[in-house]
Design a protein around this motif. Structure first.
Motif, PDB file in Angstrom:
ATOM      1  N   MET A  63       0.881  -1.168   0.000  1.00 15.16           N
ATOM      2  CA  MET A  63       0.000   0.000   0.000  1.00 15.16           C
ATOM      3  C   MET A  63       0.920   1.220   0.000  1.00 15.16           C
ATOM      4  SD  MET A  63      -3.127  -1.100   0.057  1.00 15.16           S
ATOM      5  CE  MET A  63      -4.148   0.243   0.620  1.00 15.16           C
ATOM      6  N   TYR A  64       0.430   2.313  -0.583  1.00 16.32           N
ATOM      7  CA  TYR A  64       1.272   3.490  -0.770  1.00 16.32           C
ATOM      8  C   TYR A  64       0.613   4.728  -0.171  1.00 16.32           C
ATOM      9  CZ  TYR A  64       3.204   0.238  -4.118  1.00 16.32           C
ATOM     10  OH  TYR A  64       3.741  -0.891  -4.698  1.00 16.32           O
ATOM     11  N   ALA A  65       1.438   5.583   0.407  1.00 13.33           N
ATOM     12  CA  ALA A  65       0.956   6.848   0.975  1.00 13.33           C
ATOM     13  C   ALA A  65       2.013   7.921   0.732  1.00 13.33           C
ATOM     14  CB  ALA A  65       0.684   6.710   2.462  1.00 13.33           C
ATOM     15  N   LEU A  66       1.592   9.160   0.865  1.00 12.88           N
ATOM     16  CA  LEU A  66       2.520  10.284   0.748  1.00 12.88           C
ATOM     17  C   LEU A  66       3.217  10.480   2.090  1.00 12.88           C
ATOM     18  CD1 LEU A  66       3.613  12.709  -0.861  1.00 12.88           C
ATOM     19  CD2 LEU A  66       1.681  14.024   0.031  1.00 12.88           C
ATOM     20  N   ASP A  67       4.513  10.450   2.076  1.00 13.12           N
ATOM     21  CA  ASP A  67       5.323  10.741   3.258  1.00 13.12           C
ATOM     22  C   ASP A  67       5.849  12.161   3.054  1.00 13.12           C
ATOM     23  OD1 ASP A  67       6.901  10.731   5.493  1.00 13.12           O
ATOM     24  OD2 ASP A  67       8.336   9.256   4.738  1.00 13.12           O
ATOM     25  N   ILE A  68       5.238  13.108   3.756  1.00 14.52           N
ATOM     26  CA  ILE A  68       5.555  14.519   3.533  1.00 14.52           C
ATOM     27  C   ILE A  68       5.866  15.200   4.855  1.00 14.52           C
ATOM     28  CG2 ILE A  68       3.119  15.196   3.648  1.00 14.52           C
ATOM     29  CD1 ILE A  68       3.723  17.310   1.490  1.00 14.52           C
ATOM     30  N   SER A  69       6.822  16.115   4.819  1.00 16.73           N
ATOM     31  CA  SER A  69       7.101  16.954   5.982  1.00 16.73           C
ATOM     32  C   SER A  69       7.413  18.359   5.483  1.00 16.73           C
ATOM     33  CB  SER A  69       8.261  16.397   6.808  1.00 16.73           C
ATOM     34  OG  SER A  69       9.437  16.374   6.058  1.00 16.73           O
ATOM     35  N   TYR A  70       7.139  19.321   6.331  1.00 16.55           N
ATOM     36  CA  TYR A  70       7.348  20.724   5.955  1.00 16.55           C
ATOM     37  C   TYR A  70       7.640  21.541   7.198  1.00 16.55           C
ATOM     38  CZ  TYR A  70       2.409  21.018   7.355  1.00 16.55           C
ATOM     39  OH  TYR A  70       1.223  20.938   8.043  1.00 16.55           O
ATOM     40  N   GLU A  71       8.149  22.743   6.941  1.00 19.09           N
ATOM     41  CA  GLU A  71       8.404  23.676   8.034  1.00 19.09           C
ATOM     42  C   GLU A  71       7.840  25.041   7.657  1.00 19.09           C
ATOM     43  OE1 GLU A  71      12.583  24.243   8.745  1.00 19.09           O
ATOM     44  OE2 GLU A  71      12.872  25.350   6.891  1.00 19.09           O
ATOM     45  N   PHE A  72       7.474  25.786   8.699  1.00 17.50           N
ATOM     46  CA  PHE A  72       7.046  27.170   8.490  1.00 17.50           C
ATOM     47  C   PHE A  72       7.435  27.977   9.722  1.00 17.50           C
ATOM     48  CE2 PHE A  72       3.524  25.079  10.565  1.00 17.50           C
ATOM     49  CZ  PHE A  72       3.001  26.022  11.441  1.00 17.50           C
ATOM     50  N   HIS A  73       7.434  29.288   9.550  1.00 12.32           N
ATOM     51  CA  HIS A  73       7.843  30.189  10.614  1.00 12.32           C
ATOM     52  C   HIS A  73       6.660  31.051  11.032  1.00 12.32           C
ATOM     53  CE1 HIS A  73      11.952  29.015   9.709  1.00 12.32           C
ATOM     54  NE2 HIS A  73      11.644  29.183   8.427  1.00 12.32           N
ATOM     55  N   TRP A  74       6.552  31.263  12.342  1.00 11.46           N
ATOM     56  CA  TRP A  74       5.492  32.098  12.888  1.00 11.46           C
ATOM     57  C   TRP A  74       6.010  32.744  14.164  1.00 11.46           C
ATOM     58  CZ3 TRP A  74       1.221  34.625  12.012  1.00 11.46           C
ATOM     59  CH2 TRP A  74       0.359  34.944  13.042  1.00 11.46           C
ATOM     60  N   GLU A  75       5.950  34.063  14.191  1.00 14.35           N
ATOM     61  CA  GLU A  75       6.358  34.857  15.344  1.00 14.35           C
ATOM     62  C   GLU A  75       7.727  34.439  15.876  1.00 14.35           C
ATOM     63  OE1 GLU A  75       3.054  34.695  18.111  1.00 14.35           O
ATOM     64  OE2 GLU A  75       2.013  36.276  17.000  1.00 14.35           O
ATOM     65  N   GLY A  76       8.687  34.297  14.957  1.00 14.88           N
ATOM     66  CA  GLY A  76      10.058  34.003  15.334  1.00 14.88           C
ATOM     67  C   GLY A  76      10.352  32.544  15.661  1.00 14.88           C
ATOM     68  N   GLU A  77       9.365  31.695  15.595  1.00 19.83           N
ATOM     69  CA  GLU A  77       9.547  30.269  15.880  1.00 19.83           C
ATOM     70  C   GLU A  77       9.429  29.472  14.586  1.00 19.83           C
ATOM     71  OE1 GLU A  77      10.117  28.766  18.918  1.00 19.83           O
ATOM     72  OE2 GLU A  77      10.230  30.744  19.838  1.00 19.83           O
ATOM     73  N   THR A  78      10.138  28.351  14.532  1.00 20.75           N
ATOM     74  CA  THR A  78      10.038  27.438  13.401  1.00 20.75           C
ATOM     75  C   THR A  78       9.241  26.215  13.832  1.00 20.75           C
ATOM     76  OG1 THR A  78      12.182  28.160  12.545  1.00 20.75           O
ATOM     77  CG2 THR A  78      11.338  26.057  11.732  1.00 20.75           C
ATOM     78  N   TYR A  79       8.272  25.840  13.005  1.00 23.20           N
ATOM     79  CA  TYR A  79       7.424  24.682  13.291  1.00 23.20           C
ATOM     80  C   TYR A  79       7.589  23.650  12.185  1.00 23.20           C
ATOM     81  CZ  TYR A  79       5.337  27.759  16.704  1.00 23.20           C
ATOM     82  OH  TYR A  79       5.149  28.596  17.769  1.00 23.20           O
ATOM     83  N   PHE A  80       7.650  22.389  12.579  1.00 23.44           N
ATOM     84  CA  PHE A  80       7.745  21.273  11.640  1.00 23.44           C
ATOM     85  C   PHE A  80       6.473  20.454  11.745  1.00 23.44           C
ATOM     86  CE2 PHE A  80      12.020  22.389  12.848  1.00 23.44           C
ATOM     87  CZ  PHE A  80      12.693  22.408  11.639  1.00 23.44           C
TER      88      PHE A  80
END
Length: 155
Positions: A63-80
Motif C-alpha cells: 500500500m502506498y501513501a505520501l510521506d511529507i514533511s514541511y516547516e514554516f515560521h510564525w512569530e520568530g519560531e520554526t514549526y515542523f
C-alpha cells in the motif's frame, strides 16, 4: 425463546451504536478541523520531504501513501509538521495517486499552510475534508443506524 432473541438483538444494537461512534470519532474530528482550518492563520511553508511510503497491508500486499514533511515560521519560531490533513494520510493500492501528490508537493517548494494561531504546531496543507474520511463517516452512519434499528429506538 423470543424474549432471549429480543434481548440479544437489543444488546447487539447497543454494541453497534458504540462501534459506530468509535468509527465516527476520527472522521468527525477531521470534518471539524476542515471546517475551522479555513479561518486559521496562513504562512508560507517549505516542503522538506515528499516521497512515496510503501507499507504492506495485513495480507502483505503493498500500500502506498505520501510521506511529507514541511516547516514554516510564525512569530520568530520554526514549526515542523507532517501530512496534508489533520489526520493520517490515505493509503492507496497503487503508487500512481501518490506520484501525482508528489508533483503537487515537491521537496523545496513553497506552499501555503494553515495553522491554529494559538497552537501553531497544529497545521494543515489542505483544508478540505479528505475523501477517505467521508467513506469512513458513511460506514459509521450505517453502523449507527443498524444499532438504532436493533435497539428499538427506530420505532
Amino acid at each position: 425463546m423470543n424474549v432471549l432473541l429480543d434481548f440479544s438483538a437489543e444488546w447487539m444494537g447497543w454494541g453497534l451504536l458504540c462501534l459506530g461512534c468509535l468509527i465516527a470519532s476520527n472522521p468527525l474530528r477531521a470534518l471539524f478541523i476542515s471546517m475551522i482550518s479555513g479561518k486559521w492563520e496562513t504562512a508560507s511553508a517549505t516542503i522538506l520531504k515528499s516521497e512515496i511510503a510503501e507499507v504492506p497491508d495485513e495480507d502483505g500486499a503493498p500500500m502506498y501513501a505520501l510521506d511529507i514533511s514541511y516547516e514554516f515560521h510564525w512569530e520568530g519560531e520554526t514549526y515542523f509538521s507532517t501530512g496534508r490533513f489533520a489526520d493520517l494520510e490515505p493509503f492507496f493500492p497503487s503508487s500512481k495517486p501518490v506520484q501525482m501528490l508528489i508533483e503537487a508537493y515537491r521537496s523545496g517548494d513553497e506552499v501555503p499552510v494553515r495553522f491554529h494561531p494559538d497552537q501553531p504546531q497544529e497545521s494543515v496543507l489542505e483544508t478540505k475534508f479528505p475523501a477517505h474520511q467521508r467513506l469512513t463517516l458513511a460506514l459509521a452512519a450505517g453502523v449507527i443506524l443498524a444499532g438504532i434499528w436493533l435497539t428499538g429506538f427506530g420505532g
